[in-house]
Scaffold this motif. Structure first.
Motif, PDB file in Angstrom:
ATOM      1  N   GLY A  22       0.845  -1.193   0.000  1.00  0.00           N
ATOM      2  CA  GLY A  22       0.000   0.000   0.000  1.00  0.00           C
ATOM      3  C   GLY A  22       0.874   1.235   0.000  1.00  0.00           C
ATOM      4  N   PRO A  23       0.403   2.323  -0.588  1.00  0.00           N
ATOM      5  CA  PRO A  23       1.247   3.499  -0.747  1.00  0.00           C
ATOM      6  C   PRO A  23       1.281   4.447   0.458  1.00  0.00           C
ATOM      7  CG  PRO A  23      -0.827   3.859  -1.838  1.00  0.00           C
ATOM      8  CD  PRO A  23      -0.878   2.456  -1.276  1.00  0.00           C
ATOM      9  N   ALA A  24       0.838   4.011   1.638  1.00  0.00           N
ATOM     10  CA  ALA A  24       0.855   4.908   2.794  1.00  0.00           C
ATOM     11  C   ALA A  24       2.290   5.313   3.115  1.00  0.00           C
ATOM     12  CB  ALA A  24       0.209   4.236   4.004  1.00  0.00           C
ATOM     13  N   ILE A  25       2.551   6.607   3.101  1.00  0.00           N
ATOM     14  CA  ILE A  25       3.914   7.102   3.258  1.00  0.00           C
ATOM     15  C   ILE A  25       4.524   6.703   4.591  1.00  0.00           C
ATOM     16  CG2 ILE A  25       3.117   9.361   4.080  1.00  0.00           C
ATOM     17  CD1 ILE A  25       6.312   8.627   2.039  1.00  0.00           C
ATOM     18  N   GLY A  26       3.747   6.688   5.652  1.00  0.00           N
ATOM     19  CA  GLY A  26       4.281   6.312   6.958  1.00  0.00           C
ATOM     20  C   GLY A  26       4.830   4.902   6.969  1.00  0.00           C
ATOM     21  N   TRP A  27       4.087   3.974   6.363  1.00  0.00           N
ATOM     22  CA  TRP A  27       4.508   2.574   6.298  1.00  0.00           C
ATOM     23  C   TRP A  27       5.759   2.420   5.435  1.00  0.00           C
ATOM     24  CZ3 TRP A  27       4.872  -1.954   8.222  1.00  0.00           C
ATOM     25  CH2 TRP A  27       5.102  -3.075   7.432  1.00  0.00           C
ATOM     26  N   VAL A  28       5.761   3.033   4.270  1.00  0.00           N
ATOM     27  CA  VAL A  28       6.902   2.926   3.355  1.00  0.00           C
ATOM     28  C   VAL A  28       8.142   3.590   3.980  1.00  0.00           C
ATOM     29  CG1 VAL A  28       7.786   3.510   1.061  1.00  0.00           C
ATOM     30  CG2 VAL A  28       5.399   2.821   1.340  1.00  0.00           C
ATOM     31  N   ALA A  29       7.940   4.747   4.625  1.00  0.00           N
ATOM     32  CA  ALA A  29       9.060   5.438   5.273  1.00  0.00           C
ATOM     33  C   ALA A  29       9.646   4.591   6.397  1.00  0.00           C
ATOM     34  CB  ALA A  29       8.601   6.793   5.811  1.00  0.00           C
ATOM     35  N   ALA A  79      16.400   6.125  -2.170  1.00  0.00           N
ATOM     36  CA  ALA A  79      15.235   5.792  -1.346  1.00  0.00           C
ATOM     37  C   ALA A  79      14.308   7.001  -1.228  1.00  0.00           C
ATOM     38  CB  ALA A  79      15.678   5.318   0.034  1.00  0.00           C
ATOM     39  N   CYS A  80      14.875   8.189  -1.138  1.00  0.00           N
ATOM     40  CA  CYS A  80      14.064   9.413  -1.084  1.00  0.00           C
ATOM     41  C   CYS A  80      13.257   9.603  -2.354  1.00  0.00           C
ATOM     42  CB  CYS A  80      14.954  10.631  -0.863  1.00  0.00           C
ATOM     43  SG  CYS A  80      15.582  10.769   0.814  1.00  0.00           S
ATOM     44  N   ARG A  81      13.839   9.279  -3.475  1.00  0.00           N
ATOM     45  CA  ARG A  81      13.102   9.395  -4.743  1.00  0.00           C
ATOM     46  C   ARG A  81      11.887   8.479  -4.751  1.00  0.00           C
ATOM     47  NH1 ARG A  81      18.647   9.320  -7.326  1.00  0.00           N
ATOM     48  NH2 ARG A  81      19.163  11.513  -7.439  1.00  0.00           N
ATOM     49  N   VAL A  82      12.049   7.294  -4.168  1.00  0.00           N
ATOM     50  CA  VAL A  82      10.917   6.366  -4.072  1.00  0.00           C
ATOM     51  C   VAL A  82       9.858   6.944  -3.137  1.00  0.00           C
ATOM     52  CG1 VAL A  82      10.188   4.070  -3.304  1.00  0.00           C
ATOM     53  CG2 VAL A  82      12.291   4.332  -4.607  1.00  0.00           C
ATOM     54  N   LEU A  83      10.273   7.470  -1.984  1.00  0.00           N
ATOM     55  CA  LEU A  83       9.314   8.044  -1.034  1.00  0.00           C
ATOM     56  C   LEU A  83       8.568   9.233  -1.629  1.00  0.00           C
ATOM     57  CD1 LEU A  83      11.319   7.950   2.310  1.00  0.00           C
ATOM     58  CD2 LEU A  83       9.368   6.544   1.684  1.00  0.00           C
ATOM     59  N   ALA A  84       9.255  10.024  -2.454  1.00  0.00           N
ATOM     60  CA  ALA A  84       8.621  11.190  -3.068  1.00  0.00           C
ATOM     61  C   ALA A  84       7.489  10.784  -4.025  1.00  0.00           C
ATOM     62  CB  ALA A  84       9.665  12.014  -3.819  1.00  0.00           C
ATOM     63  N   LEU A  85       7.489   9.555  -4.477  1.00  0.00           N
ATOM     64  CA  LEU A  85       6.449   9.086  -5.388  1.00  0.00           C
ATOM     65  C   LEU A  85       5.170   8.654  -4.678  1.00  0.00           C
ATOM     66  CD1 LEU A  85       8.646   6.941  -7.789  1.00  0.00           C
ATOM     67  CD2 LEU A  85       7.772   9.257  -8.164  1.00  0.00           C
ATOM     68  N   CYS A  86       5.238   8.469  -3.351  1.00  0.00           N
ATOM     69  CA  CYS A  86       4.051   8.013  -2.613  1.00  0.00           C
ATOM     70  C   CYS A  86       2.987   9.107  -2.631  1.00  0.00           C
ATOM     71  CB  CYS A  86       4.423   7.692  -1.173  1.00  0.00           C
ATOM     72  SG  CYS A  86       5.522   6.264  -1.024  1.00  0.00           S
ATOM     73  N   PRO A  87       1.769   8.789  -3.060  1.00  0.00           N
ATOM     74  CA  PRO A  87       0.731   9.801  -3.210  1.00  0.00           C
ATOM     75  C   PRO A  87       0.349  10.512  -1.917  1.00  0.00           C
ATOM     76  CG  PRO A  87      -0.054   7.647  -3.925  1.00  0.00           C
ATOM     77  CD  PRO A  87       1.340   7.488  -3.470  1.00  0.00           C
ATOM     78  N   GLU A  88       0.407   9.821  -0.796  1.00  0.00           N
ATOM     79  CA  GLU A  88      -0.024  10.426   0.462  1.00  0.00           C
ATOM     80  C   GLU A  88       0.809  11.646   0.818  1.00  0.00           C
ATOM     81  OE1 GLU A  88      -0.427   9.233   5.126  1.00  0.00           O
ATOM     82  OE2 GLU A  88      -0.553   7.639   3.651  1.00  0.00           O
ATOM     83  N   VAL A  89       2.091  11.666   0.441  1.00  0.00           N
ATOM     84  CA  VAL A  89       2.955  12.810   0.770  1.00  0.00           C
ATOM     85  C   VAL A  89       2.441  14.065   0.094  1.00  0.00           C
ATOM     86  CG1 VAL A  89       5.268  13.752   0.560  1.00  0.00           C
ATOM     87  CG2 VAL A  89       4.966  11.365   1.107  1.00  0.00           C
ATOM     88  N   SER A  90       1.991  13.956  -1.135  1.00  0.00           N
ATOM     89  CA  SER A  90       1.562  15.136  -1.861  1.00  0.00           C
ATOM     90  C   SER A  90       0.229  15.675  -1.349  1.00  0.00           C
ATOM     91  CB  SER A  90       1.465  14.848  -3.363  1.00  0.00           C
ATOM     92  OG  SER A  90       0.491  13.853  -3.597  1.00  0.00           O
ATOM     93  N   GLU A  91      -0.505  14.876  -0.584  1.00  0.00           N
ATOM     94  CA  GLU A  91      -1.797  15.310  -0.079  1.00  0.00           C
ATOM     95  C   GLU A  91      -1.696  16.007   1.264  1.00  0.00           C
ATOM     96  OE1 GLU A  91      -4.095  11.741   0.056  1.00  0.00           O
ATOM     97  OE2 GLU A  91      -3.882  11.365  -2.079  1.00  0.00           O
ATOM     98  N   LYS A  92      -0.537  15.947   1.924  1.00  0.00           N
ATOM     99  CA  LYS A  92      -0.432  16.516   3.282  1.00  0.00           C
ATOM    100  C   LYS A  92       0.663  17.528   3.372  1.00  0.00           C
ATOM    101  CE  LYS A  92      -2.431  12.547   5.335  1.00  0.00           C
ATOM    102  NZ  LYS A  92      -2.584  11.655   6.352  1.00  0.00           N
TER     103      LYS A  92
END
Length: 154
Positions: A13-20, A141-154
């Motif tokens: 799942g693309p939840a940024i907290g989990w991926v981070a 790894a930061c480039r991957v995290l930047a792709l997570c949709p949840e980051v752009s919403e908050k």
């Protein structure tokens, strides 16, 4: 290993907290860091919103990061690798005493929503395992995290 684990986290799942959290755990193992965090800057005067910490404390205040390093990396948009914070020109010596900062890697990244975020790892100075290769892995790894949709919403 780091990117394999990131791929698995994204598949869950693309939840940024989990991926981070997964990225931090994996990078800490790969670099020898004993603590770290991923945080998003809230804007002028808003401070940092911590997305994940390692080790997992259940309380994001449990992992201390150097505010000077976070601000400098995010402001200059450059990765910082310091093997000894006490003699690093980026850091005020009084802050190293307060934060317990020792050796650190801090990599800034921009989210799709334009927010400034950072990936921060640190380790004891006397046994600093950090190398430039670790910074390159953290940048990717930061480039991957930047792709997570949840980051752009908050």
């Amino acid at each position: 290993t780091v990117f394999s684990e990131l791929g698995e986290a994204l598949a869950d799942g693309p939840a940024i907290g989990w991926v981070a959290q997964r990225a931090l755990q994996s990078l800490a193992r790969a670099t020898g860091a004993d603590r770290g965090l991923v945080a998003v800057h809230r804007g002028h005067g808003g401070g940092w919103r911590v997305l994940a910490t390692t080790p997992e404390t259940g309380d994001t205040r449990g992992v201390v990061a150097s505010e000077a390093i976070l601000a400098k990396a995010a402001g200059l948009r450059v990765a910082i690798l310091t093997r000894d914070a006490l003699v690093d020109p980026h850091i005020d010596p009084s802050e190293t005493e307060r934060s317990g900062t020792r050796a650190a890697i801090c990599v800034p990244f921009e989210t799709r929503g334009g927010a400034s975020a950072v990936f921060y790892l640190d380790s004891p100075t006397e046994s600093c395992p950090f190398a430039r290769e670790h910074v390159r892995i953290a940048r990717a790894a930061c480039r991957v995290l930047a792709l997570c949709p949840e980051v752009s919403e908050k």
